[in-house]
Design a protein around this motif. Sequence first.
Motif, PDB file in Angstrom:
ATOM      1  N   LYS A 164       0.847  -1.182   0.000  1.00  0.00           N
ATOM      2  CA  LYS A 164       0.000   0.000   0.000  1.00  0.00           C
ATOM      3  C   LYS A 164       0.886   1.235   0.000  1.00  0.00           C
ATOM      4  O   LYS A 164       1.938   1.270   0.636  1.00  0.00           O
ATOM      5  N   ASN A 165       0.464   2.256  -0.728  1.00  0.00           N
ATOM      6  CA  ASN A 165       1.213   3.507  -0.849  1.00  0.00           C
ATOM      7  C   ASN A 165       2.548   3.350  -1.565  1.00  0.00           C
ATOM      8  O   ASN A 165       3.479   4.124  -1.340  1.00  0.00           O
ATOM      9  N   LEU A 170       7.796   2.751  -8.787  1.00  0.00           N
ATOM     10  CA  LEU A 170       7.927   1.327  -8.484  1.00  0.00           C
ATOM     11  C   LEU A 170       6.872   0.527  -9.237  1.00  0.00           C
ATOM     12  O   LEU A 170       7.171  -0.544  -9.791  1.00  0.00           O
ATOM     13  N   MET A 171       5.643   1.032  -9.285  1.00  0.00           N
ATOM     14  CA  MET A 171       4.582   0.347 -10.005  1.00  0.00           C
ATOM     15  C   MET A 171       4.916   0.244 -11.494  1.00  0.00           C
ATOM     16  O   MET A 171       4.666  -0.795 -12.138  1.00  0.00           O
ATOM     17  N   ALA A 172       5.495   1.308 -12.045  1.00  0.00           N
ATOM     18  CA  ALA A 172       5.885   1.305 -13.459  1.00  0.00           C
ATOM     19  C   ALA A 172       6.966   0.249 -13.710  1.00  0.00           C
ATOM     20  O   ALA A 172       6.904  -0.494 -14.693  1.00  0.00           O
ATOM     21  N   LEU A 191      -3.340  -0.630 -12.111  1.00  0.00           N
ATOM     22  CA  LEU A 191      -2.878   0.046 -10.899  1.00  0.00           C
ATOM     23  C   LEU A 191      -2.036   1.271 -11.254  1.00  0.00           C
ATOM     24  O   LEU A 191      -2.127   2.313 -10.589  1.00  0.00           O
ATOM     25  N   LEU A 192      -1.258   1.159 -12.303  1.00  0.00           N
ATOM     26  CA  LEU A 192      -0.403   2.268 -12.717  1.00  0.00           C
ATOM     27  C   LEU A 192      -1.226   3.443 -13.226  1.00  0.00           C
ATOM     28  O   LEU A 192      -0.930   4.613 -12.910  1.00  0.00           O
ATOM     29  N   VAL A 193      -2.261   3.162 -13.987  1.00  0.00           N
ATOM     30  CA  VAL A 193      -3.099   4.235 -14.541  1.00  0.00           C
ATOM     31  C   VAL A 193      -3.808   5.018 -13.442  1.00  0.00           C
ATOM     32  O   VAL A 193      -4.149   6.199 -13.626  1.00  0.00           O
ATOM     33  N   GLU A 206      -0.733   8.083  -5.003  1.00  0.00           N
ATOM     34  CA  GLU A 206      -2.130   8.375  -5.325  1.00  0.00           C
ATOM     35  C   GLU A 206      -2.691   9.512  -4.486  1.00  0.00           C
ATOM     36  O   GLU A 206      -3.647  10.179  -4.878  1.00  0.00           O
ATOM     37  N   SER A 207      -2.086   9.745  -3.313  1.00  0.00           N
ATOM     38  CA  SER A 207      -2.552  10.825  -2.434  1.00  0.00           C
ATOM     39  C   SER A 207      -1.876  12.163  -2.724  1.00  0.00           C
ATOM     40  O   SER A 207      -2.259  13.189  -2.168  1.00  0.00           O
TER      41      SER A 207
END
Length: 286
Positions: A164-165, A170-172, A191-193, A206-207
């Motif tokens: 989470k967070n 990293l997601m890319a 998740l990346l989008v 995301e925050s």
Amino acid sequence: MSNSNKIAIYKKLVRRLSYGFKTLSPEIQEEIIGFIRSQQHASGGFCDRAGTPDPYYSLFGCWLSLATGMETEIEHLKTYISKFPKTQSTVEELALNLMNSALFPQQKNESLFSLLRKVFSGHNFMDISYRFFLLALTIDATAKSRFVFNLMARVWLPFYKVKKNSPCSLMAALCFARFDMGLGYKNHQKLLVEFHQKKAGFRTFESTPFSDTLSTGVALFALAETNYDLRLITPDCLDFIQMNYLSGAFLSGDGDETRDLEYTFYGLLAVGSLTKDEGLKWNEEQ
């Protein structure tokens, strides 16, 4: 495709930079070339924000110079690399190894286990995920070490759970790595989008209330290389990147107007990731 015939990731990065550069008007191309040239020190290395040449910024200068066809600057950089003293910095050493792979392809490369030992030693201060990213690029650039490393990655990646967070970068990296290894990646694309902001680019978390050039560049690269349909978010991202272009350089996107090579790399990477050969044309209304 065999590992030996596979295109190295750094070459894909340079190719995207080149795509982006070619979509720009001749005037803007000249501005970018002028800025890159202005960041090269007399020693041949490229400078950080303080005006001091170092391997980390030289790596971005190297890739940008390759993408824009700056042959004289590349020759000067070769001199800098060949004379650079032994360093205790893992990040600097990985940057030097990456430049060596690109500019001196016949030179003998450091062994996989030697690189692993340095990256995971207790004498490093940069975030471990970023060190691992540079390590992966370094190993991927050499066919000799690629098979063992890919085998390790295929074992590790399926069991890695996204925390989470986790940051956009990293997601890319995970999305691209899973695609590159032939593992399921569609959920990671989704998740990346989610890091994309309407009327802007991608944000670090995301925050986070604002987008930034680094996150936008790496996210778009990962999505483009994994064949995601970018048409719906292209106008927003192009507007964001264009707003953060200033006199030959791309800015960080967070309000800081310092021009440097690192964010110029990410900005041009974003443009190139939205481009296909002939691609989209840059809106010249600044």
